[in-house]
Design a protein around this motif. Structure first.
Motif, PDB file in Angstrom:
ATOM      1  N   ALA A  83       0.942  45.549-116.187  1.00  0.00           N
ATOM      2  CA  ALA A  83       0.855  45.162-117.348  1.00  0.00           C
ATOM      3  C   ALA A  83       2.043  44.149-117.233  1.00  0.00           C
ATOM      4  O   ALA A  83       2.667  43.384-118.533  1.00  0.00           O
ATOM      5  CB  ALA A  83       0.991  45.515-118.666  1.00  0.00           C
ATOM      6  N   GLY A  84       3.302  44.609-116.624  1.00  0.00           N
ATOM      7  CA  GLY A  84       4.327  44.041-117.049  1.00  0.00           C
ATOM      8  C   GLY A  84       5.408  44.868-118.035  1.00  0.00           C
ATOM      9  O   GLY A  84       5.342  45.952-118.759  1.00  0.00           O
ATOM     10  N   GLY A 132       3.764  44.351-121.568  1.00  0.00           N
ATOM     11  CA  GLY A 132       1.885  44.671-121.836  1.00  0.00           C
ATOM     12  C   GLY A 132       1.523  43.506-121.945  1.00  0.00           C
ATOM     13  O   GLY A 132       0.314  43.512-122.493  1.00  0.00           O
ATOM     14  N   VAL A 133       1.389  42.403-120.853  1.00  0.00           N
ATOM     15  CA  VAL A 133       0.395  41.945-121.134  1.00  0.00           C
ATOM     16  C   VAL A 133      -0.084  41.593-120.009  1.00  0.00           C
ATOM     17  O   VAL A 133       0.112  41.822-118.703  1.00  0.00           O
ATOM     18  CB  VAL A 133       1.810  40.110-121.044  1.00  0.00           C
ATOM     19  CG1 VAL A 133       1.068  38.777-120.566  1.00  0.00           C
ATOM     20  CG2 VAL A 133       3.114  40.007-121.765  1.00  0.00           C
ATOM     21  N   GLY A 134      -1.501  40.312-120.635  1.00  0.00           N
ATOM     22  CA  GLY A 134      -2.167  40.871-119.703  1.00  0.00           C
ATOM     23  C   GLY A 134      -4.066  40.208-120.264  1.00  0.00           C
ATOM     24  O   GLY A 134      -3.891  41.233-121.385  1.00  0.00           O
ATOM     25  N   PRO A 135      -4.602  39.549-119.928  1.00  0.00           N
ATOM     26  CA  PRO A 135      -6.167  39.304-120.266  1.00  0.00           C
ATOM     27  C   PRO A 135      -7.276  40.539-119.901  1.00  0.00           C
ATOM     28  O   PRO A 135      -7.200  41.089-118.829  1.00  0.00           O
ATOM     29  CB  PRO A 135      -6.293  38.056-119.715  1.00  0.00           C
ATOM     30  CG  PRO A 135      -6.367  38.335-118.771  1.00  0.00           C
ATOM     31  CD  PRO A 135      -4.633  38.705-118.518  1.00  0.00           C
ATOM     32  N   GLY A 136      -7.222  41.028-120.624  1.00  0.00           N
ATOM     33  CA  GLY A 136      -8.783  42.319-120.896  1.00  0.00           C
ATOM     34  C   GLY A 136      -8.754  43.286-120.100  1.00  0.00           C
ATOM     35  O   GLY A 136      -8.682  43.763-119.288  1.00  0.00           O
ATOM     36  N   LEU A 137      -6.784  43.210-120.113  1.00  0.00           N
ATOM     37  CA  LEU A 137      -6.813  45.210-119.127  1.00  0.00           C
ATOM     38  C   LEU A 137      -7.021  46.420-120.149  1.00  0.00           C
ATOM     39  O   LEU A 137      -7.466  46.999-119.241  1.00  0.00           O
ATOM     40  CB  LEU A 137      -4.895  45.200-119.741  1.00  0.00           C
ATOM     41  CG  LEU A 137      -4.033  44.439-119.503  1.00  0.00           C
ATOM     42  CD1 LEU A 137      -2.672  44.004-120.244  1.00  0.00           C
ATOM     43  CD2 LEU A 137      -3.908  44.379-117.765  1.00  0.00           C
ATOM     44  N   LEU A 138      -7.275  46.479-121.822  1.00  0.00           N
ATOM     45  CA  LEU A 138      -8.874  47.579-121.785  1.00  0.00           C
ATOM     46  C   LEU A 138     -10.299  47.250-121.364  1.00  0.00           C
ATOM     47  O   LEU A 138     -10.350  48.591-120.352  1.00  0.00           O
ATOM     48  CB  LEU A 138      -8.128  47.813-122.966  1.00  0.00           C
ATOM     49  CG  LEU A 138      -7.153  47.680-124.190  1.00  0.00           C
ATOM     50  CD1 LEU A 138      -7.263  48.039-125.439  1.00  0.00           C
ATOM     51  CD2 LEU A 138      -6.424  48.715-123.339  1.00  0.00           C
ATOM     52  N   ARG A 139     -10.298  46.470-120.966  1.00  0.00           N
ATOM     53  CA  ARG A 139     -11.696  46.524-120.607  1.00  0.00           C
ATOM     54  C   ARG A 139     -11.477  46.514-118.895  1.00  0.00           C
ATOM     55  O   ARG A 139     -13.080  47.425-118.399  1.00  0.00           O
ATOM     56  CB  ARG A 139     -12.466  44.618-120.329  1.00  0.00           C
ATOM     57  CG  ARG A 139     -13.000  44.967-121.908  1.00  0.00           C
ATOM     58  CD  ARG A 139     -13.746  42.880-121.956  1.00  0.00           C
ATOM     59  NE  ARG A 139     -12.898  42.563-121.495  1.00  0.00           N
ATOM     60  CZ  ARG A 139     -12.051  41.208-122.349  1.00  0.00           C
ATOM     61  NH1 ARG A 139     -11.661  41.273-123.571  1.00  0.00           N
ATOM     62  NH2 ARG A 139     -11.623  40.278-122.121  1.00  0.00           N
ATOM     63  N   PRO A 153      -7.958  55.520-114.106  1.00  0.00           N
ATOM     64  CA  PRO A 153      -6.845  54.504-113.946  1.00  0.00           C
ATOM     65  C   PRO A 153      -5.996  54.369-115.171  1.00  0.00           C
ATOM     66  O   PRO A 153      -5.129  55.007-116.069  1.00  0.00           O
ATOM     67  CB  PRO A 153      -7.907  52.881-114.827  1.00  0.00           C
ATOM     68  CG  PRO A 153      -8.708  53.766-114.948  1.00  0.00           C
ATOM     69  CD  PRO A 153      -8.618  55.261-114.896  1.00  0.00           C
ATOM     70  N   VAL A 154      -4.571  54.534-114.319  1.00  0.00           N
ATOM     71  CA  VAL A 154      -3.403  54.312-115.085  1.00  0.00           C
ATOM     72  C   VAL A 154      -2.591  53.154-115.435  1.00  0.00           C
ATOM     73  O   VAL A 154      -2.728  52.325-114.635  1.00  0.00           O
ATOM     74  CB  VAL A 154      -2.513  55.421-114.459  1.00  0.00           C
ATOM     75  CG1 VAL A 154      -1.385  55.743-115.320  1.00  0.00           C
ATOM     76  CG2 VAL A 154      -2.723  56.533-114.083  1.00  0.00           C
ATOM     77  N   LEU A 155      -2.860  52.523-117.062  1.00  0.00           N
ATOM     78  CA  LEU A 155      -3.160  51.289-117.186  1.00  0.00           C
ATOM     79  C   LEU A 155      -0.895  51.830-117.642  1.00  0.00           C
ATOM     80  O   LEU A 155      -0.340  52.217-118.163  1.00  0.00           O
ATOM     81  CB  LEU A 155      -3.323  51.077-118.576  1.00  0.00           C
ATOM     82  CG  LEU A 155      -2.953  49.888-119.630  1.00  0.00           C
ATOM     83  CD1 LEU A 155      -2.939  48.985-117.912  1.00  0.00           C
ATOM     84  CD2 LEU A 155      -3.820  49.098-120.624  1.00  0.00           C
ATOM     85  N   LEU A 156      -0.179  51.000-117.186  1.00  0.00           N
ATOM     86  CA  LEU A 156       1.197  51.070-117.500  1.00  0.00           C
ATOM     87  C   LEU A 156       1.635  49.747-118.631  1.00  0.00           C
ATOM     88  O   LEU A 156       1.774  48.933-118.143  1.00  0.00           O
ATOM     89  CB  LEU A 156       1.981  50.044-115.768  1.00  0.00           C
ATOM     90  CG  LEU A 156       1.544  51.105-114.818  1.00  0.00           C
ATOM     91  CD1 LEU A 156       2.024  50.391-113.762  1.00  0.00           C
ATOM     92  CD2 LEU A 156       1.833  52.435-115.245  1.00  0.00           C
ATOM     93  N   CYS A 157       1.472  50.693-119.868  1.00  0.00           N
ATOM     94  CA  CYS A 157       1.879  49.241-120.687  1.00  0.00           C
ATOM     95  C   CYS A 157       3.607  48.779-121.435  1.00  0.00           C
ATOM     96  O   CYS A 157       3.330  48.218-122.406  1.00  0.00           O
ATOM     97  CB  CYS A 157       1.348  50.235-122.035  1.00  0.00           C
ATOM     98  SG  CYS A 157      -0.031  50.690-121.951  1.00  0.00           S
ATOM     99  N   GLY A 158       3.989  49.105-120.367  1.00  0.00           N
ATOM    100  CA  GLY A 158       5.622  48.956-120.532  1.00  0.00           C
ATOM    101  C   GLY A 158       6.312  49.115-121.660  1.00  0.00           C
ATOM    102  O   GLY A 158       5.779  50.402-122.202  1.00  0.00           O
ATOM    103  N   VAL A 185      -3.447  47.658-109.236  1.00  0.00           N
ATOM    104  CA  VAL A 185      -4.334  46.137-109.964  1.00  0.00           C
ATOM    105  C   VAL A 185      -2.718  45.317-111.020  1.00  0.00           C
ATOM    106  O   VAL A 185      -2.788  46.004-111.818  1.00  0.00           O
ATOM    107  CB  VAL A 185      -5.338  46.530-110.476  1.00  0.00           C
ATOM    108  CG1 VAL A 185      -5.627  45.105-111.562  1.00  0.00           C
ATOM    109  CG2 VAL A 185      -6.447  47.569-109.865  1.00  0.00           C
ATOM    110  N   ASP A 186      -2.934  44.293-110.309  1.00  0.00           N
ATOM    111  CA  ASP A 186      -1.152  43.533-110.222  1.00  0.00           C
ATOM    112  C   ASP A 186      -2.183  42.566-111.308  1.00  0.00           C
ATOM    113  O   ASP A 186      -2.976  41.350-110.557  1.00  0.00           O
ATOM    114  CB  ASP A 186      -0.347  43.174-109.328  1.00  0.00           C
ATOM    115  CG  ASP A 186       0.312  41.955-109.278  1.00  0.00           C
ATOM    116  OD1 ASP A 186       0.888  42.187-110.533  1.00  0.00           O
ATOM    117  OD2 ASP A 186       0.259  41.387-109.338  1.00  0.00           O
TER     118      ASP A 186
END
Length: 355
Positions: free
Chosen positions: A204-205, A208-215, A227-232, A267-268
């Motif tokens: 997410a840069g 922490g930008v991006g549509p629908g990241l949590l979904r 899934p490992v979400l990189l929240c910046g 996933v980018d």
């Protein structure tokens, strides 16, 4: 002979500064003196912060507005030169850049952000800057703000990007490949032997930008991935992600090589530095739900070049991640294509320009 190299970046997210930092490291390792400056600090007081704040706000909160700005002013059009949104702002930085050049006397200047390249191109084109100027284009989809024929050399991430820069400026453009620290190269692949659910990184840069990241993260968890979400640096996003079952959320980290070594797929959504770091690591990349404007253009361009997969919807994402997370021909094709894009040392080409 050591040269004096001025690197002009921009604190717009983290990607442009990351490229500038790695170029500076390589140049210093080769015996050159390096000065790194943020082009936003060359603008009149308060203007740089306002530009950064506006960009961050529209990308995060008003993506349709940013998409419209990109389409109107930046997206390539036949016969179009630089965008009118950038050129007037570039003029505001000329006086301070000129003073910096007069005081430090560099042998070469390299820009890693399009506004910086506009400043050097304008000044170089009318003879106000006698120092050779290079532009390192960080985007796979080269927009008009990168293009100014006043600069001497364009260094690009891929062959198509170099052709776009050459066609748009008439200047020499070289497909040097991405600028990525050495520790990323070959970092991926070890996770294939690991047990447990396959780890999938979601980028997410820095903001922490991006549509629908949590979904997206939740759907991957429900389908057997970790899934490992990189929240910046977005702590609010990190706290929200921590509440999603089966999802691991990380804030800003300096150990991206280690994370990529533990993962099967990235996933980018932006085609930025995280994506090219994954290419260097041998970690397959799937583009999905890209951010507006340059992000969407870059994600689709990387897929068109065969460097990444592109998923148009959630079922396609799950299918692509499932295929690329396991050993096989599909994974091998992606990692080989990603490795091949690293062709030359951009820092050496910058130093040679200043000879």
């Amino acid at each position: 002979m050591g040269r004096r190299c001025l690197v002009v970046s921009a604190s717009m997210g983290a990607g442009h500064d990351a490229v500038a930092g790695e170029l500076a490291r390589r140049l210093r390792a080769d015996g050159h003196d390096v000065l790194v400056r943020d082009v936003l600090t060359l603008l009149p007081p308060g203007v740089g912060a306002a530009v950064r704040g506006f960009y961050r706000f529209v990308v995060r909160r008003l993506p349709p507005v940013y998409a419209a700005i990109h389409a109107l002013f930046l997206a390539p059009r036949p016969g179009a030169g630089r965008g009118p949104d950038v050129a007037p702002m570039a003029a505001l930085a000329e006086r301070r850049l000129g003073a910096l050049v007069a005081a430090w006397r560099p042998d070469v200047i390299v820009s890693t952000f399009h506004l910086a390249g506009q400043v050097t191109g304008r000044m170089r084109g009318r003879g106000a800057l006698r120092v050779p100027c290079a532009v390192y284009v960080t985007d796979f989809a080269v927009h008009r703000a990168w293009l100014d024929p006043g600069n001497d050399l364009y260094l690009c991430v891929s062959g198509p990007a170099a052709r776009a820069a050459r066609d748009g400026t008439g200047r020499v453009a070289v497909a040097a490949g991405p600028v990525v620290p050495q520790e990323f190269h070959g970092a991926g692949g070890r996770a294939l032997e690991a047990g447990g659910p396959p780890v999938v990184l979601l980028s997410a840069g820095a903001w922490g930008v991006g549509p629908g990241l949590l979904r997206t993260a939740g759907a991957l968890a429900r389908h057997g991935f970790l899934p490992v979400l990189l929240c910046g640096r977005d702590e609010r996003l990190r706290r929200r992600a921590e509440r999603v079952p089966g999802v691991r959320a990380l804030g800003w980290t300096d150990d991206m090589p280690g994370l990529m070594a533990s993962a099967r797929v990235l996933v980018d959504n932006a085609a930025g530095q995280t994506a090219v770091q994954a290419l260097a690591a041998g970690l397959p990349v799937v583009g999905y739900r890209p951010i507006a404007g340059h992000g969407a253009a870059g994600v689709r361009q990387m897929a068109a070049e065969g460097l990444t997969a592109y998923a148009a919807d959630l079922p396609a994402l799950l299918a692509a991640v499932g295929e690329l997370a396991r050993p096989g021909a599909a994974r091998d094709r992606r990692t080989a294509a990603g490795s091949a894009v690293f062709r030359a040392d951009a820092a050496r080409l910058v130093a040679d320009l200043g000879a």
